[in-house]
Design an enzyme around this catalytic site. Structure first.
Site, PDB file in Angstrom:
ATOM      1  N   MET A 138      -0.194   0.877   5.122  1.00 19.75           N
ATOM      2  CA  MET A 138      -0.971   1.434   6.305  1.00 19.75           C
ATOM      3  C   MET A 138      -2.100   0.265   6.436  1.00 19.75           C
ATOM      4  O   MET A 138      -2.856  -0.127   5.399  1.00 19.75           O
ATOM      5  CB  MET A 138      -1.626   2.840   6.160  1.00 19.75           C
ATOM      6  CG  MET A 138      -2.820   3.230   7.051  1.00 19.75           C
ATOM      7  SD  MET A 138      -1.682   3.577   8.625  1.00 19.75           S
ATOM      8  CE  MET A 138      -0.785   4.966   8.360  1.00 19.75           C
ATOM      9  N   SER A 181       0.780  -1.325   0.094  1.00 20.29           N
ATOM     10  CA  SER A 181      -0.103  -0.050   0.041  1.00 20.29           C
ATOM     11  C   SER A 181       0.933   1.167   0.108  1.00 20.29           C
ATOM     12  O   SER A 181       1.754   1.363  -0.962  1.00 20.29           O
ATOM     13  CB  SER A 181      -0.861   0.042   1.248  1.00 20.29           C
ATOM     14  OG  SER A 181      -1.763   1.138   1.261  1.00 20.29           O
ATOM     15  N   THR A 182       0.724   2.145   1.006  1.00 19.35           N
ATOM     16  CA  THR A 182       1.684   3.301   1.061  1.00 19.35           C
ATOM     17  C   THR A 182       3.095   2.989   0.855  1.00 19.35           C
ATOM     18  O   THR A 182       3.631   2.331   1.806  1.00 19.35           O
ATOM     19  CB  THR A 182       1.263   4.266   2.291  1.00 19.35           C
ATOM     20  OG1 THR A 182      -0.031   4.261   2.382  1.00 19.35           O
ATOM     21  CG2 THR A 182       2.057   5.465   2.252  1.00 19.35           C
ATOM     22  N   HIS A 206      -2.470  -1.182  -3.253  1.00 21.41           N
ATOM     23  CA  HIS A 206      -3.597  -0.299  -3.074  1.00 21.41           C
ATOM     24  C   HIS A 206      -3.732   0.846  -3.967  1.00 21.41           C
ATOM     25  O   HIS A 206      -2.798   1.750  -3.702  1.00 21.41           O
ATOM     26  CB  HIS A 206      -4.018   0.035  -1.634  1.00 21.41           C
ATOM     27  CG  HIS A 206      -4.192  -1.079  -0.844  1.00 21.41           C
ATOM     28  ND1 HIS A 206      -3.853  -1.143   0.745  1.00 21.41           N
ATOM     29  CD2 HIS A 206      -4.620  -2.295  -1.128  1.00 21.41           C
ATOM     30  CE1 HIS A 206      -4.305  -2.178   1.147  1.00 21.41           C
ATOM     31  NE2 HIS A 206      -4.862  -3.014   0.231  1.00 21.41           N
ATOM     32  N   ASP A 262      -4.551  -5.178   5.780  1.00 20.47           N
ATOM     33  CA  ASP A 262      -5.114  -5.946   4.682  1.00 20.47           C
ATOM     34  C   ASP A 262      -4.048  -6.990   4.342  1.00 20.47           C
ATOM     35  O   ASP A 262      -2.850  -6.820   4.189  1.00 20.47           O
ATOM     36  CB  ASP A 262      -5.332  -5.113   3.515  1.00 20.47           C
ATOM     37  CG  ASP A 262      -5.884  -5.649   2.236  1.00 20.47           C
ATOM     38  OD1 ASP A 262      -6.639  -6.784   2.649  1.00 20.47           O
ATOM     39  OD2 ASP A 262      -5.836  -5.273   1.331  1.00 20.47           O
TER      40      ASP A 262
END
Length: 363
Positions: free
Chosen positions: A294, A174-175, A201, A297
């Site tokens: 973050m 993600s991030t 993401h 998931d």
């Protein structure tokens, strides 16, 4: 009130549109945890105000006069490193520029609202607040280590490319993920014979631009996944931003299945969905990897995958993560075999899939 402002995250808003500066500033100011300390109308002003005001986070438009957002970003990261969120349009050109910005050091991006009467204006508000708060927590040291380093595309395909793979690597991110993925994939040589499937993401059309950018800058073939495509060795598949990606096995052949059905994961695409489907495969040795990001998931699915016989589970180390949320959640399940610094993950993947290290293979 003064105490609240003293603790608030300080934000510099940069956009050439007076309407957009005012709108973004208003939305930010409606969150008591955030404070707009200045605005700029071009990249040159953004650099000057960054040095003067020392914001915690910058929201930065891409297309601006005098100096555009990409040039300003590179200057800011070199002269006064600060977490930056790009404001990006949903055009193909905007998506490509956004992916370049992420590789030049931006933490993340936000869809640029499309107009005063558009529902986009309301939808962006929560996303804006959440991403500013995330950006304020990132490890700038780790972000700065992820220097963009283009590599010439290796034109000689692997002898295993196009053949059914024996190992499958599934990666969630993600991030900070686009930069981390570039580091991992650049660490794998053109002869890497296994298939890699990735959930990052990121909404559509940005995933297509990400796949194109990664494909251009690493030796492996990287593409955005297509429904019912057969997995091939030496290829990397990025889940589209508007669909979940599953891997299904029929008659010894693994194929990609894309869908938009409700999922236990909160994101689309979901790492949970990918890891759960990979864990059900029987004909491949499976390796699950959790990179920076973050939230949590995929953590539960990683643990379930290990219990179901995944050969290897890997989490990126805190010391090398831009945001440690997703790796931490995976580690806390107790199901992670290896906690590895980002720059060593490619070597670990070669090791666990039975390949010699690159230093040995080149002797």
């Amino acid at each position: 009130m003064d105490e609240v402002l003293a603790l608030a995250i300080k934000v510099l808003v940069v956009d050439d549109s007076a309407f957009m500066r005012n709108m973004v500033s208003r939305y930010i100011s409606e969150d008591n945890a955030l404070e707009v300390i200045g605005t700029a109308r071009n990249g040159l002003q953004a650099i000057e105000l960054t040095k003067q005001l020392a914001p915690d986070v910058i929201t930065l438009d891409i297309e601006m006069p005098v100096m555009n957002g990409l040039d300003a970003l590179k200057r800011i990261m070199a002269e006064k490193p600060t977490p930056v969120l790009m404001l990006s349009s949903l055009t193909e050109t905007g998506a490509a520029a956004t992916i370049r910005a992420l590789q030049y050091g931006a933490v993340d991006f936000i869809h640029k609202p499309s107009g005063a009467l558009s529902f986009d204006l309301y939808k962006v508000k929560q996303d804006l607040s959440e991403k500013i708060k995330t950006a304020a927590q990132v490890s700038l040291r780790n972000l700065l280590k992820l220097k963009y380093s283009p590599l010439p595309k290796n034109q000689i395909p692997s002898s295993k490319r196009g053949l059914p793979p024996r190992h499958l690597i599934a990666i969630g991110a993600s991030t900070g993920g686009p930069q981390a993925l570039l580091t991992v994939l650049q660490g794998l040589s053109a002869d890497f014979p296994h298939a890699i499937v990735i959930v990052q993401h990121m909404p559509s059309p940005f995933t297509a631009s990400l796949a194109e950018r990664l494909n251009h800058n690493c030796s492996l073939t990287v593409r955005e996944a297509e429904h019912d495509a057969r997995l091939e060795g030496g290829c990397v598949y990025i889940a589209p931003g508007d669909r979940h990606m599953n891997i299904a096995e029929t008659g010894g052949v693994c194929r990609i299945k894309l869908h938009q059905r409700p999922s236990k994961g909160l994101h689309m695409p979901s790492v949970h969905e990918l890891f759960t489907s990979v864990s059900a495969l029987q004909g491949l040795k499976r390796h699950l990897v959790m990179l920076t990001g973050m939230g949590s998931d995929g953590a539960e699915a990683l643990a379930e995958g290990k219990a179901a016989g995944a050969a290897t589970t890997i989490a990126q180390s805190k010391e090398s993560s831009v945001v440690f949320g997703m790796p931490r959640a995976a580690i806390e399940t107790g199901a992670v075999d290896y906690i590895v610094d980002l720059e060593d993950i490619a070597a670990k993947l070669r090791e666990v899939t039975g390949l010699p290290s690159l230093s040995l293979s080149r002797e």
